[in-house]
Design an enzyme around this catalytic site. Sequence first.
Site, short mmCIF file in Angstrom:
data_model
loop_
_atom_site.label_atom_id
_atom_site.label_comp_id
_atom_site.label_asym_id
_atom_site.label_seq_id
_atom_site.Cartn_x
_atom_site.Cartn_y
_atom_site.Cartn_z
N TRP A 145 -54.75 90.69 44.64
CA TRP A 145 -54.12 91.04 43.35
C TRP A 145 -53.29 89.88 42.80
CZ3 TRP A 145 -56.67 94.22 40.81
CH2 TRP A 145 -57.26 95.35 41.41
N ASP A 157 -45.48 92.63 40.26
CA ASP A 157 -46.53 93.65 40.21
C ASP A 157 -46.23 94.63 41.34
OD1 ASP A 157 -48.77 95.23 40.40
OD2 ASP A 157 -50.21 93.58 40.58
N LYS A 192 -51.41 104.87 41.65
CA LYS A 192 -51.08 104.87 43.08
C LYS A 192 -49.89 105.79 43.35
CE LYS A 192 -53.86 101.15 42.92
NZ LYS A 192 -53.83 99.80 42.39
C1 LIG Z 1 -54.46 98.72 41.75
C2 LIG Z 1 -53.72 97.45 41.56
C3 LIG Z 1 -53.92 96.63 40.43
C4 LIG Z 1 -54.94 96.95 39.38
O1 LIG Z 1 -54.60 98.07 38.67
P1 LIG Z 1 -55.46 98.56 37.42
O2 LIG Z 1 -54.57 99.63 36.88
O3 LIG Z 1 -56.76 99.06 37.95
O4 LIG Z 1 -55.65 97.43 36.50
C5 LIG Z 1 -53.16 95.49 40.31
N1 LIG Z 1 -52.24 95.16 41.23
C6 LIG Z 1 -52.04 95.91 42.32
C7 LIG Z 1 -51.01 95.49 43.33
C8 LIG Z 1 -52.75 97.08 42.52
O5 LIG Z 1 -52.54 97.84 43.61
#
Ligand SMILES: *Cc1c(COP(=O)(O)O)cnc(C)c1O
Length: 362
Positions: free
Chosen positions: A102, A173, A197
């Site tokens: 990520w 993030d 999540k």
């Molecule tokens: C799932 C995830 C993403 C991507 O998320 P989307 O909503 O599908 O764009 C980005 N960063 C992390 C840490 C994630 O767990």
Amino acid sequence: MTRHFNFCAGPAALPEAVLKKAQYEMLDWQGRGLSVMEMSHRSDDYVAIASQAEKDLRGLLNIPDNYKVLFMQGGASSQFAMVPLNLLGHGGTPNYIETGVWAGKAIKEASRYAEGLHVAGSSKAQGYTCVPAQNELKLTDDAAYLHFTSNETIGGLAFDYLPETDGVPLVCDMSSDILSKPLDVTQYGVIYAGAQKNIGPAGLTLVIIRDDLLDQVMPATPSMMNYRICAENDSMYNTPPTYGWYLAGLVFDWLKNDIGGLEKMAEINTRKANKLYQAIDNSDFYANPIAIANRSQMNVPFTLADAALDKVFLQESEAAGLLNLAGHRSVGGMRASIYNAVPEAAIDALTAFMSDFEKRHG
Ligand SMILES: *Cc1c(COP(=O)(O)O)cnc(C)c1O
């Protein structure tokens, strides 16, 4: 009706109490004779739902008044572009910490908007089995911000410290570990997270931003990606993802009133993760490659001693009502995502299954 234990990495399990409440209110929200999905986002009822959700989130995370909470769309992946678009308008070099898939995607996207993006630290050489230490981080003098990924969802890797930046805004993030434990928002410039999540259903993206950072947008930034426009319009510049926002509100309420806040949530999460890592560490059959201090409490990848058994493991676990244990397609092996909504009973069922599987196949 049977609900199985769901270890999906995302979209992930939601609290059963939340789904039941949503089900109860589905056709007729609080006697108004219509579903939340059918309401105008400008209606008094919907605005009350939306602002209550924000209020509860602010309470859970102790978000100070000089931070805006934005309810956006496009997932965390859109934030990979929105962060540089909104923060590089005054120049400066974006600094990034590279810890896995990520963070890598965030770096790749930001590179499109910034020549000379700087990787301030990386654990690539260690195969992303740890995070770079504070004394390994080298920021540029003109750093516009430092971006990091608090929890690498695919690798199962988490920061065990908060990067020290000497005043450079921290951008995080937090898609896969927000709300899993208490958080000091004042340490950050921007926090963002896709909802699917730990927040609610996919389609909603949360951004928490310190308000002095709202004046650095690049001129060509699309209005829909402009944090300031979003903030000035209370996240209703256009039609927001109304149902996702409502459901996130139910999750915030659940965290506050059913769980009893984030300290309590953290206690439960630590207990859950410890149980699972112990089951892995106490056997020669299962293994997890991550440095102990950086093991994620949300995503627990593990391998079997014999990869030829992976398929059997997945078939048998699914038959036992333990869903979505396959590792990410880029990694293989297994991964149990044990977000807030995954109950401790799910971990107990999983570890019992693992132990039994090892006896029969180990
Ligand atoms: C799932 C995830 C993403 C991507 O998320 P989307 O909503 O599908 O764009 C980005 N960063 C992390 C840490 C994630 O767990």
